[in-house]
Write a protein that holds these residues in place. Structure first.
Motif, short mmCIF file in Angstrom:
data_model
loop_
_atom_site.label_atom_id
_atom_site.label_comp_id
_atom_site.label_asym_id
_atom_site.label_seq_id
_atom_site.Cartn_x
_atom_site.Cartn_y
_atom_site.Cartn_z
N PRO A 1 -28.83 17.18 -41.62
CA PRO A 1 -27.44 17.14 -41.91
C PRO A 1 -26.82 15.86 -41.10
O PRO A 1 -25.55 15.53 -41.31
CB PRO A 1 -26.69 18.35 -40.95
N PHE A 2 -27.46 14.95 -40.54
CA PHE A 2 -26.91 13.89 -39.94
C PHE A 2 -27.47 12.80 -40.43
O PHE A 2 -27.82 11.67 -39.46
CB PHE A 2 -27.09 13.99 -38.35
N VAL A 3 -27.92 12.48 -41.77
CA VAL A 3 -28.61 11.23 -42.07
C VAL A 3 -27.34 10.20 -42.55
O VAL A 3 -26.42 10.74 -43.10
CB VAL A 3 -29.12 11.45 -43.53
N ASN A 4 -27.41 9.19 -41.99
CA ASN A 4 -26.41 8.32 -41.91
C ASN A 4 -26.68 7.16 -43.10
O ASN A 4 -27.60 6.58 -43.31
CB ASN A 4 -26.37 7.14 -40.89
N ILE A 5 -25.37 7.45 -44.06
CA ILE A 5 -25.42 6.47 -45.39
C ILE A 5 -24.66 5.11 -44.93
O ILE A 5 -23.68 5.32 -44.39
CB ILE A 5 -24.79 7.17 -46.52
N PRO A 6 -25.02 4.16 -44.87
CA PRO A 6 -24.53 2.74 -44.38
C PRO A 6 -23.46 2.38 -45.31
O PRO A 6 -23.50 1.99 -46.60
CB PRO A 6 -25.69 1.69 -44.18
N GLU A 7 -22.20 2.48 -44.97
CA GLU A 7 -21.09 2.32 -45.85
C GLU A 7 -21.04 0.90 -46.42
O GLU A 7 -20.83 0.49 -47.67
CB GLU A 7 -19.68 2.50 -44.85
N ASP A 8 -21.34 -0.09 -45.71
CA ASP A 8 -21.38 -1.70 -46.23
C ASP A 8 -22.36 -1.84 -47.39
O ASP A 8 -22.14 -2.56 -48.16
CB ASP A 8 -21.84 -2.60 -45.21
N THR A 9 -23.48 -1.21 -47.18
CA THR A 9 -24.50 -1.37 -48.26
C THR A 9 -23.96 -0.44 -49.53
O THR A 9 -24.17 -1.05 -50.51
CB THR A 9 -26.01 -0.73 -47.94
N ILE A 10 -23.29 0.54 -49.39
CA ILE A 10 -22.81 1.27 -50.67
C ILE A 10 -21.80 0.35 -51.13
O ILE A 10 -21.62 0.35 -52.42
CB ILE A 10 -22.35 2.66 -50.21
N ARG A 11 -20.96 -0.28 -50.18
CA ARG A 11 -19.85 -0.96 -51.02
C ARG A 11 -20.41 -2.25 -51.76
O ARG A 11 -19.81 -2.65 -52.91
CB ARG A 11 -18.98 -1.57 -49.77
N GLU A 12 -21.51 -3.01 -51.32
CA GLU A 12 -22.16 -4.04 -51.90
C GLU A 12 -22.64 -3.38 -53.24
O GLU A 12 -22.67 -4.13 -54.34
CB GLU A 12 -23.21 -4.60 -51.20
N ALA A 13 -23.43 -2.41 -53.20
CA ALA A 13 -23.75 -1.72 -54.46
C ALA A 13 -22.86 -1.39 -55.62
O ALA A 13 -23.17 -1.59 -56.56
CB ALA A 13 -24.63 -0.50 -53.90
N LEU A 14 -21.75 -0.81 -54.75
CA LEU A 14 -20.58 -0.32 -55.77
C LEU A 14 -20.01 -1.75 -56.51
O LEU A 14 -19.49 -1.61 -57.92
CB LEU A 14 -19.80 0.27 -55.01
N LYS A 15 -19.91 -2.95 -55.76
CA LYS A 15 -19.55 -3.89 -56.43
C LYS A 15 -20.49 -4.16 -57.64
O LYS A 15 -19.91 -4.88 -58.79
CB LYS A 15 -19.49 -5.18 -55.54
N VAL A 16 -21.90 -4.13 -57.74
CA VAL A 16 -22.66 -4.58 -58.76
C VAL A 16 -22.65 -3.58 -59.81
O VAL A 16 -22.47 -3.80 -60.97
CB VAL A 16 -24.13 -4.30 -58.10
N VAL A 17 -22.24 -2.27 -59.34
CA VAL A 17 -22.03 -1.21 -60.38
C VAL A 17 -20.58 -1.46 -61.13
O VAL A 17 -20.83 -1.29 -62.51
CB VAL A 17 -21.87 0.13 -59.75
N LEU A 18 -19.85 -2.11 -60.50
CA LEU A 18 -18.38 -2.12 -61.30
C LEU A 18 -18.34 -3.50 -62.15
O LEU A 18 -17.48 -3.53 -63.01
CB LEU A 18 -17.45 -2.35 -60.40
#
Lengths: 202, 202
Positions: free
Chosen positions: A109-126
Motif C-alpha cells: 500500500p505504500f509504493v511511491n509514484i514519483p510525481e515529477d516523472t509522471i508530469r514529464e511523461a504526461l507532457k509527452v502524452v499531451l
C-alpha cells in the motif's frame, strides 16, 4: 503481418485511452504485428530496466520514438517490508493449524509514484506530435494506471470514474497508494496546454 | 456543461473501443454533460425496454440517432432455472450446518445472445457515418461485451485477447455462454465492409 493463423495478438491489458493514445502491459514479440497495425509514432515505457533487445529493434525498425520514464514497479521500503513479513511469519508460526507460504506476498500500500516523472511523461502524452502513442509498463496496471489516471484528471473526470477505470485494469492488485497519488495529483498546471482530445472540453 | 464542481461523470464501465466507438453501462442524467463532450452522432442501446424519457429527450435535443436492438439481459429458461434453484435449496436444506439464502442467485451460463440482432447492430457500428457512436446496455458487461467482442473478431483479434477484454468489464459476472457465443461468431460475412479503424489491417 499477423501470427500463423492471421490473427492479431494485442499486448496484455491493451486498451484505447483516447484518440491516438493506447495503454498496455509489456509488449512481447508476438504483439509486434498488432502494434505495427496501430502505426505508432512513439512509445512511453515506464519501466527503469533497459529496453529488451527485440523491443529496441522493433521501435528502431518502425521509426518509433521511445520515451523511457523509469519508475520502480515496487518502491516500498524493502527493509521495512521484510521486517513486517518476518513479523507476520512469526505470528503465523506461533498459532497452531495455520499454514503460511514462506514467501508470503504482502500488500503494497505504500509504493511511491514519483510525481515529477509522471508530469514529464504526461507532457509527452499531451503532445499530439507524438501520437499515435502507446503507454506501457510491465503489467499495464499500476504505473500505466497512474499516468492514465492523471490524464483523466486533466480531462476533468470525477475521481470515482478515474478509480473505476484504474480498478478495471488493476483488479485484485489495486493499490490504495496509487489511488491516493491520483487523488492528490494537481492537474491545474497543465491548464494551458492544447487539449483536443475526444473527451475534453471543447 | 459539467456537474456542480466542473467535473465530468462518464457512465459506468465507460471506455473507448476504437476511433469513434465508445461503450458503457446505461447512461444516467448525471452522465449527459460528459456524453455531450463526445459529440455523439448515434447511440446503440441493446436493452429491450422503452428508452427512459430523460434519455429520449437527451438524444433528441442533441441530434443523436438512437438505434435500439432489444436483447433480453437474462434469457435463460426461467422455469428451468427455478426448478434447478428449488433443487439446490432442497439439497442444502437436507444437509446440516448449511445456511443458504432463499433467493440463491444462480450462475447464468445459458443466456442466449441472438446472433441476428448482433449482426444488425454490428452493421451500425461499422458504418462510419454513425460515428462517434456509443454502445450501451444496462451494465456494459454482457450484451455490450458480446457486441464489442464480435467487432474484435472482425478486427482479427485472437480469441484470448477478445476474452481478456470481455472479462475486464464483466469481471466476476463473466459468462461462459457469452464467450462461447463470441467464439462461434462467424465474422467472415463482413469481409467486404469498409474497415478503416485504428486496429484493422491497412
Amino acid at each position: 503481418p499477423t501470427d500463423d493463423d492471421g490473427f492479431y495478438i494485442p499486448p496484455l491489458n491493451f486498451a484505447m485511452v483516447d484518440n491516438g493514445i493506447f495503454r498496455s502491459g509489456f509488449p512481447d514479440t508476438a504483439n509486434f504485428p498488432f502494434l505495427q497495425s496501430l502505426g505508432l509514432r512513439s512509445i512511453i515505457c515506464l519501466c527503469p530496466e533497459p529496453y529488451p533487445e527485440a523491443n529496441a529493434e522493433f521501435v528502431k525498425s518502425n521509426g518509433i520514438q521511445l520515451f523511457q520514464f523509469g519508475i520502480e514497479g515496487c518502491k516500498e521500503d524493502r527493509s521495512l517490508s521484510k521486517s513486517i513479513s518476518k513479523r507476520i511469519r512469526s505470528i503465523c508460526h506461533s498459532s497452531r493449524n495455520t499454514t503460511v507460504h514462506p514467501n508470503i506476498e504482502l500488500e503494497e500500500p505504500f509504493v511511491n509514484i514519483p510525481e515529477d516523472t509522471i508530469r514529464e511523461a504526461l507532457k509527452v502524452v499531451l503532445d499530439e506530435k507524438n501520437h499515435p502513442l502507446l503507454i506501457h509498463c510491465n503489467r499495464g496496471k499500476h504505473r500505466t494506471g497512474c499516468l492514465v489516471g492523471c490524464f483523466r484528471k486533466l480531462q476533468r473526470w470525477c475521481l470515482s470514474s478515474v478509480f473505476d477505470e484504474y480498478q478495471r485494469f488493476a483488479a485484485a492488485k489495486s493499490r490504495v497508494s496509487d489511488q491516493r497519488f491520483m487523488e492528490l495529483f494537481d492537474a491545474s498546471s497543465f491548464k494551458h496546454l492544447p487539449m483536443s482530445f475526444s473527451c475534453s472540453m471543447r
